[in-house]
Design a protein around this motif. Structure first.
Motif, PDB file in Angstrom:
ATOM      1  N   SER A 229       0.810  -1.220   0.000  1.00 50.46           N
ATOM      2  CA  SER A 229       0.000   0.000   0.000  1.00 50.46           C
ATOM      3  C   SER A 229       0.842   1.267   0.000  1.00 50.46           C
ATOM      4  O   SER A 229       0.910   1.993   0.991  1.00 50.46           O
ATOM      5  CB  SER A 229      -0.951   0.008   1.201  1.00 50.46           C
ATOM      6  OG  SER A 229      -0.225  -0.150   2.398  1.00 50.46           O
ATOM      7  N   ARG A 263      -4.110  12.725   6.793  1.00 46.09           N
ATOM      8  CA  ARG A 263      -5.302  11.880   6.669  1.00 46.09           C
ATOM      9  C   ARG A 263      -6.276  12.387   5.613  1.00 46.09           C
ATOM     10  O   ARG A 263      -7.140  11.634   5.145  1.00 46.09           O
ATOM     11  CB  ARG A 263      -5.994  11.750   8.024  1.00 46.09           C
ATOM     12  CG  ARG A 263      -5.261  10.776   8.947  1.00 46.09           C
ATOM     13  CD  ARG A 263      -5.909  10.671  10.297  1.00 46.09           C
ATOM     14  NE  ARG A 263      -5.271   9.608  11.097  1.00 46.09           N
ATOM     15  CZ  ARG A 263      -5.399   9.485  12.408  1.00 46.09           C
ATOM     16  NH1 ARG A 263      -6.120  10.377  13.087  1.00 46.09           N
ATOM     17  NH2 ARG A 263      -4.789   8.501  13.038  1.00 46.09           N
ATOM     18  N   GLY A 267      -5.657   8.213  -0.420  1.00 46.89           N
ATOM     19  CA  GLY A 267      -4.844   7.000  -0.438  1.00 46.89           C
ATOM     20  C   GLY A 267      -3.893   6.851   0.720  1.00 46.89           C
ATOM     21  O   GLY A 267      -3.172   5.843   0.790  1.00 46.89           O
ATOM     22  N   ALA A 268      -3.845   7.811   1.663  1.00 46.71           N
ATOM     23  CA  ALA A 268      -2.933   7.707   2.798  1.00 46.71           C
ATOM     24  C   ALA A 268      -3.411   6.625   3.764  1.00 46.71           C
ATOM     25  O   ALA A 268      -4.583   6.552   4.115  1.00 46.71           O
ATOM     26  CB  ALA A 268      -2.837   9.040   3.522  1.00 46.71           C
ATOM     27  N   THR A 269      -2.462   5.745   4.177  1.00 50.85           N
ATOM     28  CA  THR A 269      -2.778   4.676   5.120  1.00 50.85           C
ATOM     29  C   THR A 269      -1.670   4.588   6.159  1.00 50.85           C
ATOM     30  O   THR A 269      -0.607   5.199   6.020  1.00 50.85           O
ATOM     31  CB  THR A 269      -2.897   3.312   4.413  1.00 50.85           C
ATOM     32  OG1 THR A 269      -1.654   2.999   3.774  1.00 50.85           O
ATOM     33  CG2 THR A 269      -4.007   3.332   3.372  1.00 50.85           C
ATOM     34  N   SER A 270      -1.933   3.799   7.182  1.00 52.65           N
ATOM     35  CA  SER A 270      -0.941   3.530   8.245  1.00 52.65           C
ATOM     36  C   SER A 270      -0.371   4.822   8.816  1.00 52.65           C
ATOM     37  O   SER A 270       0.835   4.918   9.092  1.00 52.65           O
ATOM     38  CB  SER A 270       0.192   2.638   7.711  1.00 52.65           C
ATOM     39  OG  SER A 270      -0.309   1.439   7.175  1.00 52.65           O
ATOM     40  N   PHE A 280       3.653   7.488   7.436  1.00 53.90           N
ATOM     41  CA  PHE A 280       2.448   7.027   6.733  1.00 53.90           C
ATOM     42  C   PHE A 280       2.859   6.400   5.409  1.00 53.90           C
ATOM     43  O   PHE A 280       4.015   6.490   4.982  1.00 53.90           O
ATOM     44  CB  PHE A 280       1.460   8.176   6.507  1.00 53.90           C
ATOM     45  CG  PHE A 280       1.962   9.288   5.627  1.00 53.90           C
ATOM     46  CD1 PHE A 280       1.637   9.351   4.268  1.00 53.90           C
ATOM     47  CD2 PHE A 280       2.760  10.305   6.149  1.00 53.90           C
ATOM     48  CE1 PHE A 280       2.091  10.382   3.464  1.00 53.90           C
ATOM     49  CE2 PHE A 280       3.226  11.345   5.355  1.00 53.90           C
ATOM     50  CZ  PHE A 280       2.883  11.382   4.004  1.00 53.90           C
ATOM     51  N   ARG A 281       1.909   5.731   4.769  1.00 52.67           N
ATOM     52  CA  ARG A 281       2.129   5.149   3.442  1.00 52.67           C
ATOM     53  C   ARG A 281       1.145   5.787   2.479  1.00 52.67           C
ATOM     54  O   ARG A 281      -0.012   6.066   2.832  1.00 52.67           O
ATOM     55  CB  ARG A 281       1.940   3.631   3.443  1.00 52.67           C
ATOM     56  CG  ARG A 281       2.827   2.879   4.405  1.00 52.67           C
ATOM     57  CD  ARG A 281       2.834   1.387   4.103  1.00 52.67           C
ATOM     58  NE  ARG A 281       3.675   1.111   2.947  1.00 52.67           N
ATOM     59  CZ  ARG A 281       4.951   0.730   3.017  1.00 52.67           C
ATOM     60  NH1 ARG A 281       5.525   0.573   4.200  1.00 52.67           N
ATOM     61  NH2 ARG A 281       5.649   0.505   1.928  1.00 52.67           N
ATOM     62  N   ILE A 282       1.611   5.978   1.230  1.00 52.98           N
ATOM     63  CA  ILE A 282       0.741   6.578   0.225  1.00 52.98           C
ATOM     64  C   ILE A 282       1.267   6.234  -1.168  1.00 52.98           C
ATOM     65  O   ILE A 282       2.486   6.187  -1.375  1.00 52.98           O
ATOM     66  CB  ILE A 282       0.668   8.118   0.399  1.00 52.98           C
ATOM     67  CG1 ILE A 282      -0.462   8.704  -0.444  1.00 52.98           C
ATOM     68  CG2 ILE A 282       2.003   8.785   0.071  1.00 52.98           C
ATOM     69  CD1 ILE A 282      -0.844  10.120  -0.047  1.00 52.98           C
ATOM     70  N   THR A 319       3.861  -8.376   3.821  1.00 57.38           N
ATOM     71  CA  THR A 319       2.447  -8.232   3.502  1.00 57.38           C
ATOM     72  C   THR A 319       1.811  -9.580   3.183  1.00 57.38           C
ATOM     73  O   THR A 319       0.703  -9.885   3.630  1.00 57.38           O
ATOM     74  CB  THR A 319       2.272  -7.284   2.306  1.00 57.38           C
ATOM     75  OG1 THR A 319       2.786  -5.997   2.643  1.00 57.38           O
ATOM     76  CG2 THR A 319       0.799  -7.142   1.927  1.00 57.38           C
TER      77      THR A 319
END
Length: 344
Positions: A229, A263, A267-270, A280-282, A319
Motif C-alpha cells: 500500500s 489523513r 490514499g494515505a494509510t498507516s 504514513f504510506r501513500i 504483507t
C-alpha cells in the motif's frame, strides 16, 4: 511453457503424523524467463524444486518440465535440465576438473568438449588455475562456483539454481549475476531460489512467492511492490524550543496538525505518530510531497526532514506472509530429513 505444474503435492510421514510440505502448487515458467521462487524458511521452495527436477516424487499432481512429462518421462526431464543444489555435489578428494568432465560425460558430452567447455566456464566464473586442484582445498565460494559449472557443463536449456550465490563475496555474486543474464540471452530458462532480495530484484523477470506450501503471490518485482500500500513516508518535525515541557506540548500540537493534514490525502494509510514526527504510506509518495509540504508550511509547522522509501520485496513478503524472507523461526516442514513418503 518450459515448466507447467498443476496441483503438486508432497506429503512426508513424520513422528507427529503426515506433513504436507507442498500443498497444491500451480506454476508456469515460459521459455527464456528468469523466475525467482521465494519464500520464508520451511515454505516449500526446495521440496517443489526437487520435485520438478525429478529428485523426489510428487505425492500427487502433474507437471511438464522441458517438454517431458514429469511422471511418465523423468529420464527425459533429467537429460534436458541442469540442477545446482544448495548443499553442493562435489567429492572433497576429487580433482575439480575431473568432477566437471565426469559430470559432462554422464550427459553424453565428449571428453574433449567437456574439457574445453569446462575450462571456459572456469574462466568465466573466476576459477582460473583451479582445474587440477582437489575440491577440499577450495574455499567455500570457489566450491560454490564449481557446483554451478557442473550444473551448466552440458548446456541445459532449463537450469534449476537452489541458492546459487550463498557463500559468494559481492564481486563473485555480481559476476554470477552477469553469467545468469548471459545464459538467458543465449536462450536458457532459469528457475532459482534465493534469500537475497536484491538478487531477485535485479535478476528475475517474475517472482513466485510460496508460503506454507502454497503459492501466495506471483508477478514481476515492480508489480509485486505496487501491491504493497504505497511508498513509506516519514516527516520529521523540527524542535526549536528550549523548555522540554513546552517542546513536548508543541511537538504534540504540531504532530496532531500534521496527522490531520496527512489523513486528508487520497490514499494515505498507516498514519501514525512516532517519537520525532509522523509516518504514513501513500501511493506515488514523491508526487504527493510538494502539495503536502505547502499545506504543512501554510500551517506554520516546521519540518527537520522528509524521507520517502519505495516498497521493497521484503515489504512484499511481510504483507503476503507476515514474516521476513530471512525469518528463521520454525515453520511447517520443508522436506523433513529422512522421512518416508506417504503414498497417495
Amino acid at each position: 511453457m518450459m515448466i507447467e505444474a498443476r496441483g503438486l503435492v508432497r506429503t512426508f510421514k513424520t513422528k507427529r503424523g503426515p506433513v504436507q510440505a507442498v500443498q497444491g502448487v500451480d506454476l508456469d515458467v515460459a521459455d527464456g524467463e528468469i523466475v525467482g521462487f521465494l519464500g520464508p524458511n520451511g515454505a516449500g521452495k526446495t521440496t517443489t524444486m526437487r520435485m520438478l527436477a525429478t529428485l523426489i516424487t510428487p505425492t500427487s499432481g502433474t507437471a511438464t518440465v522441458a517438454g517431458c512429462d514429469l511422471a511418465k518421462d523423468p529420464v527425459g526431464v533429467r537429460r534436458r535440465i541442469g540442477y545446482v543444489p544448495q548443499s553442493g555435489s562435489t567429492l572433497p578428494e576429487a580433482v575439480a576438473g575431473d568432477e566437471v568432465v565426469d559430470h559432462a560425460r554422464l550427459y553424453g558430452v565428449s571428453k574433449a568438449k567437456a574439457i574445453a567447455d569446462g575450462q571456459r566456464l572456469f574462466e568465466e566464473l573466476d576459477l582460473p588455475g583451479l582445474w587440477r586442484r582437489q575440491c577440499k582445498t577450495l574455499s567455500g565460494g570457489q566450491r560454490r562456483r564449481l557446483d554451478i559449472v557442473m550444473g551448466l557443463i552440458h548446456d541445459p536449456k532449463l537450469i534449476f539454481l537452489d541458492e546459487p550465490t550463498t557463500g559468494l563475496d559481492p564481486q563473485a555474486r555480481a559476476n554470477l549475476w552477469e553469467h545468469i543474464r548471459g545464459l538467458r540471452a543465449r536462450g536458457a530458462t532459469i528457475f532459482l531460489t534465493t534469500h537475497y532480495l536484491d538478487e531477485a530484484d535485479a535478476l528475475c523477470d517474475r517472482i513466485l512467492v510460496i508460503d506454507h506450501g502454497r503459492i501466495v503471490g506471483a508477478g514481476a518485482p515492480e508489480a509485486l511492490k505496487q501491491q504493497v500500500s504505497g511508498d513509506s513516508v516519514r516527516l520529521s518535525l523540527a524542535d526549536r524550543t528550549d523548555d522540554r515541557a513546552n517542546a513536548e506540548a508543541g511537538r504534540t500540537h504540531a504532530t496532531d496538525a500534521v496527522i490531520r493534514i496527512v489523513r486528508e490525502l487520497d490514499g494515505a494509510t498507516s498514519v501514525e505518530a512516532v517519537a520525532d514526527g509522523v509516518n504514513f504510506r501513500i501511493p506515488r509518495g514523491g508526487s504527493v510531497l510538494p502539495g503536502l509540504l505547502r499545506q504543512i508550511d501554510a500551517g506554520g509547522i516546521e519540518l527537520d526532514g522528509v524521507e520517502v522509501h519505495r516498497p521493497t520485496l521484503d515489504d512484499v513478503f511481510l504483507t503476503m506472509t507476515g514474516r521476513s524472507l530471512r525469518d528463521d523461526s520454525p515453520a511447517p516442514a520443508d522436506e523433513p530429513e529422512k522421512q518416508k513418503e506417504v503414498v497417495a
